[in-house]
Design a protein around this motif. Structure first.
Motif, PDB file in Angstrom:
ATOM      1  N   SER A 106       0.856  -1.189   0.000  1.00  0.00           N
ATOM      2  CA  SER A 106       0.000   0.000   0.000  1.00  0.00           C
ATOM      3  C   SER A 106       0.891   1.238   0.000  1.00  0.00           C
ATOM      4  O   SER A 106       1.975   1.224   0.600  1.00  0.00           O
ATOM      5  CB  SER A 106      -0.924  -0.008   1.219  1.00  0.00           C
ATOM      6  N   TRP A 160       0.169  -1.807   4.729  1.00  0.00           N
ATOM      7  CA  TRP A 160      -0.377  -3.117   4.398  1.00  0.00           C
ATOM      8  C   TRP A 160       0.443  -3.768   3.288  1.00  0.00           C
ATOM      9  O   TRP A 160       1.084  -3.095   2.472  1.00  0.00           O
ATOM     10  CB  TRP A 160      -1.851  -3.003   3.953  1.00  0.00           C
ATOM     11  N   ILE A 165      -4.251  -9.932   3.376  1.00  0.00           N
ATOM     12  CA  ILE A 165      -3.748  -8.595   3.719  1.00  0.00           C
ATOM     13  C   ILE A 165      -3.046  -8.703   5.059  1.00  0.00           C
ATOM     14  O   ILE A 165      -3.656  -9.086   6.072  1.00  0.00           O
ATOM     15  CB  ILE A 165      -4.883  -7.556   3.783  1.00  0.00           C
ATOM     16  N   PHE A 222      -2.825  -1.941  -4.859  1.00  0.00           N
ATOM     17  CA  PHE A 222      -3.453  -0.941  -4.000  1.00  0.00           C
ATOM     18  C   PHE A 222      -3.629   0.357  -4.791  1.00  0.00           C
ATOM     19  O   PHE A 222      -2.805   0.704  -5.662  1.00  0.00           O
ATOM     20  CB  PHE A 222      -2.600  -0.673  -2.763  1.00  0.00           C
ATOM     21  N   SER A 236      -4.546   4.277  -0.896  1.00  0.00           N
ATOM     22  CA  SER A 236      -4.463   3.134   0.026  1.00  0.00           C
ATOM     23  C   SER A 236      -5.809   2.735   0.611  1.00  0.00           C
ATOM     24  O   SER A 236      -5.863   1.996   1.596  1.00  0.00           O
ATOM     25  CB  SER A 236      -3.483   3.428   1.180  1.00  0.00           C
ATOM     26  N   LEU A 263      -8.252  -1.955  -2.695  1.00  0.00           N
ATOM     27  CA  LEU A 263      -7.384  -3.028  -3.161  1.00  0.00           C
ATOM     28  C   LEU A 263      -8.095  -3.743  -4.300  1.00  0.00           C
ATOM     29  O   LEU A 263      -9.238  -4.186  -4.153  1.00  0.00           O
ATOM     30  CB  LEU A 263      -7.066  -4.024  -2.043  1.00  0.00           C
TER      31      LEU A 263
END
Length: 1071
Positions: A174, A179, A193, A221, A225, A228
């Protein structure tokens, strides 16, 4: 919008492809509590007192997945089932972290899809979806993780062999660095994740989504952020957008929108708030809105529009990268670099790379771009120069620089690339990650030379072995690949050297199969290597010069194993192969030669061992045998000749897969077999000492393909490490069969394992390092801590496998015949109490005796019928010796036998015809004659011996048995009368007893007198016979003497006459 399809629109809600609570989703794990055992504990806070396996280092990568995060100086790639995150320091030294999740792992927060319709809500309620709050999972309000709370409040079983470990195929950071997303392959894959925070365990994901069915192709991503994107393979055909929200009411990730995408997609990337997918004749822009429309029922449809390809309509788009909020660069496999504009949705060619492009990256400021592709060529682009303010109508042929192959890089197709810290990081088709230095030319950073290459084997790794101490390379172990490349490694993952082994490819081979290196071993002193390939060629290679000093075609098939015994005087190499033979080579001086060929097995030989200073040779085969041979020597004309002869064969219930010795001079052998058991044998006696099934906590058993035993220590505690290709796991057992720990990491197949122990044998607290290799090209180093949590020195305090009584061996106590004979007097005691001697069945307490139903024609079974002797012409009757005159003096069957001895047949008119049948009464009385039964032979001895009074029993034996029982009873009676017997004998009983004893004494006296008289008569006859023999011998000797005297006298007279004749002749001659 009629062409747009969603999982909810294509099918009814009850049959939707959108799996709201799939098998792999966290919702299904919420009902499974986490089990308090070693494999499921959080691994991020490893303590020195924890027991089990811990992934320490990974060498190599398995796929082309790659991503970077310049802000944290990190990049990520995949290695088997794990995602490896590498963090760089100022000197570009690497530190690894590993992110992986078991098939049944429980996430830190559950995934809930945003469903607005009442039908979808009812559907969710029917699925009994549960939620698990962060508090239940042990997460404090501040966000810190409390592992102890997790272990205390929840438990979950370990994964089973049916829940396959899946390979990680794609990774994505991300932009905010919080992440890491990982996609899996295979059936029912997951999108995982992970939290990048070091306070969160790296083996427990924050969320796990399992809506894909047949593999995840890529994940990405969004720049903010918050979203996804995940797209499945062409067989899966779906694209999903997931929204990451604040953790409220137990849900952190929810499904934002989805749609079908059946094109062959190669890459995805974000362009502002839009998602771009590119592939085979495919460029599409998907628009992800911030919030779904309230009036839309169910999951929102992801809106998408195809771009106008123009002259690129037949091109294969390979990669894409967003350079602004509304522009992106798209590259083709022919080297075209195109511009995609959101406003026009048209693809325009702006440059050409002059080589096939497979990846593209830009710097953090979006000023420069680099494209790379075939043969490792890289080209630098200045975005301001190649990207016009307005997209060109006609194709452009702009160029910038020329393709460059950085110095030190071998030609290989670049699969992924990233720019970070002023360097380029590339991942090529050899699974090699390189750090390339760049130099500025005319203000443009151009790749110059390779600065560093991360260690990797770059091929499928087939095996690993430890190196002797003080080896020339300074490494700790070595590995080899299919292509014949050998690498030397240190425990820090540093490559200390490599060399290649020649693999010949026969030109006249019927099968066009490439040769492969199968086995590689090093001598105990480390001065030479021995290799075996797929075509059965054995090579001895000098360790220092790496030159082949001896090569021979040893086998006609794949070499499966090689063992070496080396001393200062002897060097012995033993190899085995699939051609069912074992070859023994020996070096005499500087020359190697074949000593012996052994063909004792009837199937492929899988393993050979040399024990007891090379005097014993063991081999195991798939024919379910382990052959033990002993070295014998003999001196022939001053030349000492050696050979191995088989002395014992151990027969197993299943084929032996692998075996290892307990110690160098120990007679014990440990064998792993196909029936999923580990057995311990004593090779001196051939007996099985112990065995256990290789099960885990779920009861699933696996086949241990390779096992390694730890060294002997002062406390006697040892572990057995091995690999199982059944579930691709690495397992640690103690010698009692208890599972200490089970881990996994390789996905395509685990090939070998080696156990490296540091420190002295007396210090049992020294850590062990387990090294595993796989066909996915990775090498994994695992730390194993044998110490228990409580420090009590137990074998394994973390193993939850109880000591079950049902799992133990059954007890046995078999009494010998001599021991059973000692219980006979006790039986006599019972007989004395009951008044019935042993061996005599009374009419009241004995069970009824079953009488054999004999045929009426049975000669030996019917005493009333006379027996007959079969002569040559007739059946002669034989009268009973009892003098019974009632027996008829007629043939037994009422007919005569023909000259050939056949009964009931007559020769009439040149042919055989059946005679007249006997009368019906005789037929009914006699029946059919049966075959002689051997069970009646003992009972018919009396008749056969001419004793009609014998009823079919062996009377002498019965009399002796009665006498022995009577003797025991009398002895017990005498002791009872003389002792403290209860009560007094009655007078009537005493008189009867005296009477019976008197009669018995009288009978015994008569028998004794008769026997004495018989003995006297026998003695007299023997004496008379001796006298007669003496007289005869004297007479015979006298006759012989007289005969000899007569013969000698006659010969002397004849000689005298001859002498007189000669004298007369002499006289007459003189006259």
């Amino acid at each position: 919008m009629a062409g747009l399809q969603t999982p909810l629109a294509s099918k009814p809600l009850g049959n939707t492809n959108l799996k709201l609570t799939p098998n792999g989703s966290p919702g299904s794990f919420l009902s499974r509590p986490l089990q308090n055992r070693a494999p499921n504990r959080p691994r991020q806070n490893q303590s020195t007192t924890d027991t089990g396996l811990f992934l320490k280092r990974v060498i190599g990568c398995s796929t082309g997945a790659f991503d970077s995060h310049p802000a944290s100086r990190s990049f990520a790639y995949t290695a088997g089932a794990a995602a490896v995150v590498v963090q760089l320091d100022d000197n570009l030294q690497v530190t690894q972290r590993f992110f992986r999740a078991r098939p049944n792992v429980t996430t830190w927060s559950s995934v809930s899809s945003q469903i607005n319709s009442l039908q979808s809500i009812a559907f969710l309620e029917s699925r009994n979806r549960l939620s698990l709050t962060l508090k239940d999972l042990g997460v404090s309000p501040s966000g810190n993780v409390q592992p102890s709370s997790l272990e205390d409040t929840s438990t979950a079983k370990t994964w089973t062999a049916r829940e396959r470990i899946k390979a990680a195929t794609c990774v994505s950071f991300s932009p905010d660095g919080k992440w890491l997303a990982v996609g899996e392959s295979g059936y029912a894959p997951r999108v995982l994740i992970f939290a990048m925070s070091k306070d969160v365990p790296s083996d427990i994901p924050v969320a796990a989504m399992s809506e894909h069915t047949f593999g995840v192709r890529d994940v990405a991503f969004s720049p903010c952020s918050k979203y996804l994107a995940s797209i499945g393979t062409v067989n899966d055909g779906f694209i999903y957008i997931w929204a990451l929200t604040a953790p409220t009411r137990g849900s952190m990730v929810k499904l934002h929108s989805s749609n079908k995408c059946t094109s062959l997609v190669r890459s995805i990337a974000w362009m502002g708030k839009n998602l771009i997918t590119v592939g085979l004749r495919h460029v599409k822009v998907w628009k992800a809105e911030d919030e779904p429309r309230p009036s839309s029922p169910g999951t929102r449809v992801l809106q998408g529009r195809n771009a106008i390809l123009g002259s690129m309509v037949d091109q294969h788009m390979t990669c894409v990268v967003g350079i602004s909020e509304d522009k992106a660069l798209v590259c083709t496999e022919k080297g075209d670099i195109c511009l995609l504009d959101e406003a026009l949705l048209r693809l325009s060619k702006i440059a050409n790379a002059e080589f096939g492009v497979s990846c593209i990256t830009i710097d953090a400021d979006s000023k420069f771009a680099w494209v790379a592709g075939r043969h490792g060529q890289i080209r630098a682009l200045v975005l301001k120069e190649i990207v016009p303010s307005t997209p060109p109508i006609s194709p452009s042929t702009s160029r910038s620089g020329s393709p460059i192959l950085p110095d030190g890089c071998r030609p290989a197709n670049v699969m992924a690339m990233a720019s970070m810290l002023g360097h380029l990081f590339t991942l090529d088709s050899n699974h090699s990650i390189k750090i390339i230095n760049m130099s500025t030319i005319d203000g443009v950073p151009v790749p110059n030379s390779m600065m560093r290459e991360l260690p990797a084997h770059k091929d499928a790794v087939l095996g690993v072995r430890l190196l002797p101490n003080n080896h020339l390379s300074g490494a700790s172990f070595f590995t080899w690949s299919i292509g014949g490349l050998v690498h030397f490694w240190s425990l820090e993952g540093v490559n200390r050297g490599d060399f290649s082994i020649e693999l010949e490819q026969p030109t006249d081979s019927e099968d066009d199969i490439s040769n492969e290196l199968r086995v590689l071993r090093i001598s105990p002193m480390g001065d030479y290597f021995v290799s075996g390939d797929k075509y059965g060629v054995l090579r001895v290679i000098d360790s220092e010069t790496q030159i082949c000093i001896y090569g021979v075609k040893a086998h006609s098939g794949d070499v499966t194993d090689i063992t070496i015994h080396q001393t200062e005087k002897t060097n012995t190499i033993v190899s085995c192969a699939r051609d069912r033979t074992v070859q023994v080579f020996q070096r005499i001086g500087d020359t190697w030669g074949l000593l012996q060929t052994l063909d004792d097995h009837t199937a492929s030989v899988s393993k050979v061992l040399l024990l007891e200073n090379g005097t014993r040779l063991l081999s195991c085969s798939t024919d379910r045998t382990v052959v033990v041979r002993e070295l014998v020597q003999r001196d022939i004309d001053g030349v000492l000749t050696s050979a191995y002869i088989p002395i014992r064969t151990l027969v197993l219930k299943a084929s032996a897969i692998h075996m290892t010795q307990v110690s160098e001079n120990s007679p014990y052998l440990i064998v792993s077999s196909m029936d999923r058991q580990i057995q311990k044998f004593d090779i001196n006696t051939g007996k099985t000492l112990s065995s256990f099934k290789t099960t885990d906590d779920t009861g699933d058993a696996v086949v241990m393909d390779c096992i390694s035993l730890s060294k002997e220590r002062s406390t006697g505690r040892r572990i057995l490490a091995g690999i199982a290709t059944t579930d691709k796991s690495i397992r640690i057992y103690d010698m009692s069969g208890n599972l200490i720990d089970k881990e996994w990491g390789h996905t395509e197949g685990v090939t070998d394992v080696a156990l490296l122990e540091t420190g002295s044998e007396e210090n049992e607290t020294d850590a062990m390092i387990l090294i595993s290799t796989g066909t996915d090209g990775t090498i994994m180093l695992w730390d194993f801590n044998p110490r228990s949590n409580d420090g009590s020195g137990s074998e394994s305090s973390v193993s939850s496998k109880p000591d079950l009584t049902a799992a133990k061996l059954p007890i046995r106590r078999i009494l010998s015949k001599s021991e059973l004979g000692e219980f006979t007097p006790k039986a006599a005691d019972r007989d004395a109490i009951t008044g019935t001697p042993s061996g005599i069945n009374s009419a009241n307490n004995s069970p009824p005796r079953l009488r054999k139903r004999n045929s009426a024609l049975g000669i030996n079974n019917n005493k009333n019928l006379p027996t007959a002797k079969i002569g040559q012409g007739r059946v002669e009757p034989v009268r009973s010796d009892s003098g019974d005159s009632s027996a008829p003096n007629t043939p037994l069957f009422g007919t005569e036998l023909n000259p050939l001895g056949s009964a009931g047949l007559e020769n009439k008119k040149g042919g055989w015809e059946r005679s007249v049948s006997p009368p019906e009464t005789a037929k009914a009385a006699l029946g059919r004659r049966p075959s002689n039964d051997s069970r009646n032979k003992g009972k018919s001895n009396g008749v056969a011996n001419g004793n009609p009074n014998d009823s079919g029993t062996n009377q002498p034996n019965n009399v002796n048995s009665l006498a022995e029982n009577l003797l025991k009873s009398l002895r017990m009676f005498r002791e009872g009368v003389g002792g403290n017997a209860r009560g007094a004998l009655r007078a009537e009983t005493i008189r009867e007893l005296e009477k019976e004893l008197g009669l018995a004494t009288k009978e015994l006296g008569e028998k004794g007198r008769k026997k004495k008289a018989h003995d006297v008569a026998n003695a007299a006859s023997e004496q008379l016979m001796a006298q007669l023999l003496d007289q005869y011998s004297e007479r015979l000797m006298s006759m012989i003497d007289s005969h000899l005297d007569e013969k000698l006298t006659k010969e002397s007279r004849q000689r005298g006459r001859v002498q007189e004749c000669k004298t007369c002749e002499d006289i007459s001659g003189q006259g």
